[in-house]
Each structure stands twice: as structure tokens, then as C-alpha cells.
Scaffold this motif. Structure first.
Motif, mmCIF file in Angstrom:
data_model
loop_
_atom_site.group_PDB
_atom_site.id
_atom_site.type_symbol
_atom_site.label_atom_id
_atom_site.label_comp_id
_atom_site.label_asym_id
_atom_site.label_seq_id
_atom_site.Cartn_x
_atom_site.Cartn_y
_atom_site.Cartn_z
ATOM 1 N N GLN A 101 -12.662 -11.426 5.029
ATOM 2 C CA GLN A 101 -12.531 -11.496 6.383
ATOM 3 C C GLN A 101 -13.511 -10.962 7.112
ATOM 4 O OE1 GLN A 101 -8.697 -10.077 7.708
ATOM 5 N NE2 GLN A 101 -8.698 -11.258 9.675
ATOM 6 N N PRO A 131 1.711 -15.161 10.867
ATOM 7 C CA PRO A 131 1.164 -14.072 12.175
ATOM 8 C C PRO A 131 0.601 -13.151 11.749
ATOM 9 C CG PRO A 131 3.772 -14.646 12.406
ATOM 10 C CD PRO A 131 3.210 -14.914 11.162
ATOM 11 N N ASN A 132 -0.244 -12.345 12.631
ATOM 12 C CA ASN A 132 -0.808 -10.811 12.238
ATOM 13 C C ASN A 132 0.015 -10.058 11.567
ATOM 14 O OD1 ASN A 132 -2.705 -11.235 15.452
ATOM 15 N ND2 ASN A 132 -3.521 -11.469 13.194
ATOM 16 N N GLY A 133 -0.572 -9.392 10.561
ATOM 17 C CA GLY A 133 0.238 -8.492 9.730
ATOM 18 C C GLY A 133 1.228 -9.182 8.883
ATOM 19 N N SER A 134 1.305 -10.378 8.715
ATOM 20 C CA SER A 134 2.402 -10.796 7.804
ATOM 21 C C SER A 134 1.952 -10.556 6.265
ATOM 22 C CB SER A 134 2.780 -12.253 8.311
ATOM 23 O OG SER A 134 1.413 -13.300 8.124
ATOM 24 N N GLY A 135 0.907 -10.318 6.078
ATOM 25 C CA GLY A 135 0.577 -9.934 4.512
ATOM 26 C C GLY A 135 -0.194 -11.131 3.773
ATOM 27 N N LYS A 136 -0.877 -11.792 4.602
ATOM 28 C CA LYS A 136 -1.781 -13.062 4.189
ATOM 29 C C LYS A 136 -3.037 -12.320 3.361
ATOM 30 C CE LYS A 136 -2.804 -14.676 8.329
ATOM 31 N NZ LYS A 136 -1.814 -13.753 8.996
ATOM 32 N N THR A 137 -3.491 -11.289 3.972
ATOM 33 C CA THR A 137 -4.732 -10.746 3.278
ATOM 34 C C THR A 137 -4.154 -10.120 2.066
ATOM 35 O OG1 THR A 137 -5.928 -10.758 5.451
ATOM 36 C CG2 THR A 137 -6.550 -9.222 3.812
ATOM 37 N N THR A 138 -3.239 -9.143 2.158
ATOM 38 C CA THR A 138 -2.717 -8.370 1.045
ATOM 39 C C THR A 138 -2.140 -9.478 -0.196
ATOM 40 O OG1 THR A 138 -1.612 -6.910 2.740
ATOM 41 C CG2 THR A 138 -0.729 -7.047 0.399
ATOM 42 N N VAL A 197 4.499 -4.687 1.354
ATOM 43 C CA VAL A 197 3.811 -5.529 2.201
ATOM 44 C C VAL A 197 4.372 -7.118 1.983
ATOM 45 C CG1 VAL A 197 1.748 -6.323 3.483
ATOM 46 C CG2 VAL A 197 2.212 -3.953 3.038
ATOM 47 N N HIS A 250 -5.886 -19.244 10.663
ATOM 48 C CA HIS A 250 -5.115 -18.839 11.831
ATOM 49 C C HIS A 250 -4.913 -20.253 12.420
ATOM 50 C CE1 HIS A 250 -3.987 -14.752 11.783
ATOM 51 N NE2 HIS A 250 -5.193 -14.318 11.437
ATOM 52 N N GLU A 277 -9.967 -16.563 6.419
ATOM 53 C CA GLU A 277 -10.301 -16.993 7.740
ATOM 54 C C GLU A 277 -11.524 -17.369 7.796
ATOM 55 O OE1 GLU A 277 -9.112 -14.677 11.132
ATOM 56 O OE2 GLU A 277 -7.893 -13.494 9.845
ATOM 57 N N TYR A 284 0.791 -1.262 0.063
ATOM 58 C CA TYR A 284 -0.153 -0.108 0.040
ATOM 59 C C TYR A 284 0.832 1.303 0.127
ATOM 60 C CZ TYR A 284 -2.959 -3.851 1.969
ATOM 61 O OH TYR A 284 -3.676 -5.193 1.884
HETATM 62 N N1 LIG Z 1 -5.589 -0.778 3.328
HETATM 63 C C1 LIG Z 1 -4.374 -0.795 3.960
HETATM 64 N N2 LIG Z 1 -3.698 0.365 3.891
HETATM 65 C C2 LIG Z 1 -2.368 0.472 4.305
HETATM 66 N N3 LIG Z 1 -1.819 -0.574 4.903
HETATM 67 C C3 LIG Z 1 -2.362 -1.653 5.024
HETATM 68 C C4 LIG Z 1 -3.558 -1.962 4.423
HETATM 69 N N4 LIG Z 1 -4.159 -3.159 4.735
HETATM 70 C C5 LIG Z 1 -3.197 -3.719 5.545
HETATM 71 N N5 LIG Z 1 -2.118 -2.807 5.640
HETATM 72 C C6 LIG Z 1 -0.893 -3.289 6.222
HETATM 73 O O1 LIG Z 1 -0.346 -4.398 5.500
HETATM 74 C C7 LIG Z 1 0.335 -5.328 6.689
HETATM 75 C C8 LIG Z 1 -0.113 -6.564 6.080
HETATM 76 O O2 LIG Z 1 -1.488 -6.445 6.299
HETATM 77 P P1 LIG Z 1 -2.288 -8.015 5.937
HETATM 78 O O3 LIG Z 1 -3.808 -7.554 6.314
HETATM 79 O O4 LIG Z 1 -1.912 -8.084 4.776
HETATM 80 O O5 LIG Z 1 -1.641 -8.843 7.228
HETATM 81 P P2 LIG Z 1 -2.384 -10.208 7.555
HETATM 82 O O6 LIG Z 1 -1.269 -11.339 7.480
HETATM 83 O O7 LIG Z 1 -3.735 -10.597 6.770
HETATM 84 O O8 LIG Z 1 -2.894 -10.025 9.125
HETATM 85 P P3 LIG Z 1 -3.928 -10.670 9.876
HETATM 86 O O9 LIG Z 1 -3.634 -12.140 10.365
HETATM 87 O O10 LIG Z 1 -3.883 -9.743 11.239
HETATM 88 O O11 LIG Z 1 -5.462 -10.510 9.208
HETATM 89 C C9 LIG Z 1 0.038 -4.823 8.075
HETATM 90 O O12 LIG Z 1 1.173 -4.023 8.463
HETATM 91 C C10 LIG Z 1 -1.254 -3.760 7.784
HETATM 92 O O13 LIG Z 1 -1.131 -2.581 8.716
#
Ligand SMILES: Nc1ncnc2c1ncn2[C@@H]1O[C@H](COP(=O)(O)OP(=O)(O)OP(=O)(O)O)[C@@H](O)[C@H]1O
Length: 488
Positions: free
Chosen positions: A82, A35-42, A16, A197, A164, A11
Motif C-alpha cells: 500500500q 472498511p478501514n481497519g477491517s484487517g485486509k492488509t493484515t 485482528v 476500496h 490498493e 499484532y
Molecule cells: N503494525 C501494526 N501493529 C499494531 N496494530 C496494527 C498494525 N497494523 C495494523 N494494525 C491494526 O490492525 C487493524 C487492522 O489493520 P489493517 O491495516 O489490516 O486494516 P485494513 O482493512 O487494511 O485497513 P485500511 O482499509 O485502512 O487500509 C487496525 O485496527 C490497525 O490499527
């Protein structure tokens, strides 16, 4: 089906997800963990075309994702996001029917009987047809999740992306959902990519697991390869332990809470003895490995029951009878190890040993009417045997590994055989020294605190202490029996 090649993105120009390459086969379930924030959703958003990537490529069915129109993509890929909030007051059926939208033809975009059938089937599959005419706003989180899954399935996608999916679902629906996906994957060649998760769900249901760590691929492979305690600990920064599933060849991951080693002293174990039972009660739980009728295999227990039964004891379901007996004396079979014997409990041999840092409490009851030489037992015919059992209880302070438990069991068995040999106990059929009886049991119970003990073989400190104590107590029990027999 999906090929991700050197993919990077994120982003506002920030990376990410960094240089990911992997492929997803048709008809398989791929789990993304991390883990949380590791970039899975991205990563998921880049695979479904919602988020443009900075570099690399995503191929869907061998074609770049950018070559598909949104509607074409929607016919191939369905997404269960999610946080799928619904603020419209649609009925469940209407929400599920939205999944058919990419297939509607013509200006008026009417559903066909086939569309209606697919909607109905999807609702039935996910168990939401009972709410069909209810507003989605009136459903619980888990019920809503199932409706959204029904909508995704109604799309009859080739690829299903789930973020999830078991979120909000109770245990039964988590399993139902994953079983359902597995059926669809196998039956309809559906390809599933799911962010999970729950590592155990990933292990049980995924064909391949991708582990992300700070946007990079830490590992990809079969669950058996990825569910590695050390690797997961380094990524999740938490204490984990890999265990084996009791019924499937799949690893399970157990959380190990950080806590101070509790003081567990064998001197706190209390023995209550009557002619009917020897009950060892411990104020703390011990990890046990045993061949006992109650609590056999590995478990944690704080009550240990050696129960005397009549020589003529003969019931069809001895385990059930023993459990009922335990309930009748207010004990819970789930945290009890229980053995039976026709031997007299007052003859028991018992000893406490403290040597070279090994602390043990060992008790044995011995009946030898049924003595057998294990090396020659094949010479015996299937004939009723006289009753006789050797039960050995070994309580020890220390943290035994699994192999340590097995070695302790072997050492105890060998020491028992040595005692029988030296006391002249013979197999009545072969006339050779007996090694045990046909119904013997051993319980190793360890406090699991303090230093780890990997070995308990015959010449280790633990093995020497076990060997000595078992030899002594089996011998004492034989002597006590013989003395009693000599009494007028
Ligand atoms: N729309 C966005 N704009 C800016 N940064 C974002 C956005 N969405 C996610 N991020 C950042 O990108 C990084 C990865 O986020 P992401 O949601 O991909 O992680 P995740 O592995 O799916 O986490 P979780 O397990 O918490 O769902 C995080 O640091 C998050 O703050």
C-alpha cells in the motif's frame, strides 16, 4: 493456488483477523473489500509470509507457506504494498530490474538478456518506459505506482498480491491497470489477490470478492452476490444503492448522500409555449423514464421539450439534429428530455390532478394520422406512414421505484389506448380501434421526494390519477384538433 484455513492473527497477541477460511483459484482475480481497519492488509501480510499467524494455515500451491524459503516465495509471489515509498535515488529501470533479483544466479548476480527483456516488457506494459532513465524520486504518485507494478510484474510471479493498486491512479490508468491485470490473468494464468476500496472496480474486474468486517469474513462470492446494498450498508454503515451497469452484467454501487428531502412542488414547474415548442422548466431535477428521442431511458432532467416539426421533417440523424437544436436554444441535452411531433402544440391537453395524496401535471399532444392497432400491426406492409405522434408528459410528486416507473408507463399507455378507442380513432389498415401511433412517446418524471411509491398500476392511487389525467388530456387534444378543423 492459495488455501487459507481457519486463519487468525494480528499484532502483539491481539487478534485482528479471526478464523478466515477461503481459497483462491489459479488464473482468477480475487478482491478483498471491507472498511478501514477491517484487517485486509493484515490478511495480505499473512498470505505473503510477512506476518506470522496465531493459528490456522496458509497453503501456497498445496504446501504450507512456512515450508518455503523467502527466495522461493519471492519467485512465486510478488507484492505491491500500500505505501511503497522509495527513498533511494534509483532510475525507473533500476527499480523495475529489482523485480528480477530472485532469479539472479551465481555470486555476482548479473542479469541475463532474458532478465533485461522481461524488465523492458514490464515497463512497456505499464507505460513507464518513457521514464526509464529518470529517478523514481522525480515521479508523481501515480507514475510511481505504475513503476512498482512493473517491478512486481518483472518478477513474473504466479501470484500477485496488490494492496490498493489503483491508489493514486487517474481514471484512465485505473482502468488500464485492471484491464492489464485481467489480460495477464487470462493469458499467463496469473493469480491476483487485490485489496480494493473501489467497490465498482471490484465488481467489474474480480472473479470473486471477499468482504471483511471487523476481521471476520462477512461473505465471499461472485461480485453479483457480494454487491448487495443491504449487506454492504450493514458493513460500511453508510447509505448505498445497487445499480446495474449500463453495458455489462455487473452491479455498480452508488453512494447516496444523507440529506434533507428537498421540497419539490410541481407548481414551480413553468411552461413556456410557442407554436414551435412547449418547454417545461423545473427549478429542481426530476427522475425520468421515457421513450423520448432525447434523454430516453432513465435519467435526471429539469427541462422538458416538446418540439413541433414540419410534416416533411426527415433527417438521417434525428438525435444529433435535435441535440444541435437544443444547444441552439441554450439547453443542455444531458439534463433535457426531448420529444418531437408534427401535431400542433396549441391543441395540447393539459391537466393538474391532486387526488388521494397523488399530485400530477400531465400534458399530451396528439396526432393520429398514423394510428395503429398494436395487436394487428403485423398485418401492415412496410409502407411509408403518414406522420402522427402522441406525446405524453407526466410530472408527479413522489418517490417512484423502478417498478413504479414501469407501471406508470404501462398505465399511461393503456389509458391512451382507452381514449383513442372512445374517440373512435381507428387503424386505417385494419379498421380496428387504434391503440396509439407508431412513434408515440411517454415521459414519466417524478420528484423522488416524500413517501416511496412502489406501485402505479391501474388501480393504485397513482395509477388511477395517471389513467384519469392521460385519458382526459389525450381526449382534450383530439377534441381541440377536431374543433380547429371545423373552423372556417
Ligand atoms: N503494525 C501494526 N501493529 C499494531 N496494530 C496494527 C498494525 N497494523 C495494523 N494494525 C491494526 O490492525 C487493524 C487492522 O489493520 P489493517 O491495516 O489490516 O486494516 P485494513 O482493512 O487494511 O485497513 P485500511 O482499509 O485502512 O487500509 C487496525 O485496527 C490497525 O490499527
Amino acid at each position: 493456488m492459495i488455501s487459507v484455513q481457519q486463519l487468525s492473527g494480528g499484532y502483539d497477541g491481539k487478534k485482528v483477523v479471526d478464523d478466515l477460511s477461503f481459497s483462491v483459484e489459479k488464473g482468477k482475480i480475487t478482491g478483498i473489500i471491507g472498511p478501514n481497519g477491517s484487517g485486509k492488509t493484515t490478511l495480505m501480510k499473512m498470505i505473503n509470509g510477512m506476518l506470522p499467524f496465531q493459528s490456522g494455515e496458509v497453503l501456497i500451491k498445496d504446501k504450507p507457506i512456512s515450508s518455503y524459503s523467502a527466495k522461493e516465495l519471492a519467485r512465486i509471489i510478488a507484492v505491491l504494498p500500500q505505501h511503497a515509498e522509495s527513498s533511494f535515488d534509483f532510475t525507473v529501470r533500476e527499480v523495475v530490474a529489482l523485480g528480477r533479483y530472485p532469479f539472479y544466479k551465481g555470486l555476482l548476480k548479473h542479469s541475463t538478456p532474458h532478465d533485461d527483456e522481461v524488465v523492458q516488457n514490464s515497463m512497456e506494459f505499464t507505460g513507464v518506459e518513457e521514464f526509464a532513465d529518470k529517478s523514481i524520486l522525480l515521479l508523481s504518485g501515480g507514475e510511481r505506482q505504475r513503476v512498482l507494478l512493473a517491478k512486481a510484474l518483472a518478477q513474473e510471479p504466479e501470484i500477485l498480491l496488490l494492496d490498493e493498486p489503483t491508489n493514486h491512479l487517474d481514471l484512465a490508468y485505473q482502468m488500464k491497470l485492471m484491464d492489464l491485470l485481467k489480460d495477464w490473468v487470462e493469458g499467463c494464468q496469473l493469480t491476483v489477490v487485490a485489496i480494493l476500496h473501489d467497490l465498482n472496480i471490484a465488481s467489474l474486474y474480480c472473479d470473486q470478492v471477499l468482504l471483511l468486517d471487523k476481521g471476520k469474513m462477512k461473505a465471499i462470492g461472485k461480485p453479483g452476490d457480494i454487491m448487495d446494498s443491504r449487506m454492504l450498508q450493514s458493513v460500511y454503515k453508510t447509505n448505498l444503492s445497487r445499480q446495474e451497469h449500463p453495458q455489462k452484467a455487473k452491479p455498480l454501487i452508488a453512494l447516496v448522500p444523507r440529506q434533507q428531502d428537498e421540497r419539490k412542488d410541481l407548481s414551480e414547474i413553468v411552461l413556456e409555449a410557442t407554436p414551435e415548442t412547449m418547454i417545461f422548466r423545473s427549478p429542481f431535477s426530476l427522475k425520468t423514464m421515457s421513450s423520448a428521442l432525447i434523454g430516453g431511458g432513465y435519467q435526471w432532467a429539469n427541462t422538458f421539450v416538446n418540439r413541433h416539426v414540419n410534416k416533411n421533417y426527415n433527417v438521417d440523424d434525428a438525435q444529433k439534429e435535435f441535440e444541435d437544436y437544443l444547444f441552439s436554444i441554450s439547453l443542455n441535452p444531458n439534463d433535457t428530455v426531448g420529444m418531437m411531433t408534427a401535431a400542433r402544440l396549441q391543441d395540447a391537453g393539459m391537466v393538474s390532478v391532486e387526488e388521494k395524496g397523488v399530485k400530477l401535471l400531465v400534458a399530451s399532444t396528439v396526432g393520429t394520422g398514423n394510428a395503429v392497432d398494436a395487436g394487428r400491426s403485423w398485418e401492415r406492409k412496410d409502407q411509408p406512414m403518414p406522420i402522427g405522434t402522441i406525446n405524453i408528459w407526466i410530472f408527479m410528486e413522489g418517490k417512484l421505484t423502478d417498478e413504479g416507473f414501469v407501471q406508470a408507463m404501462m398505465t399511461a399507455t393503456e389509458a391512451k389506448a382507452g381514449a383513442l378507442r372512445d374517440y373512435g380513432i381507428k387503424d386505417p389498415v385494419t379498421g380496428t380501434p387504434a391503440t396509439g401511433t407508431s412513434t408515440d412517446s411517454v415521459c414519466i418524471a417524478a420528484t423522488q421526494n416524500g413517501e416511496e411509491m412502489r406501485y402505479a398500476g391501474t388501480i393504485t392511487p397513482a395509477g388511477k390519477a395517471i389513467g384519469k389525467a392521460v385519458y382526459q388530456t389525450v381526449g382534450t387534444a383530439i377534441e381541440n384538433y377536431r374543433k380547429r378543423m371545423l373552423q372556417p
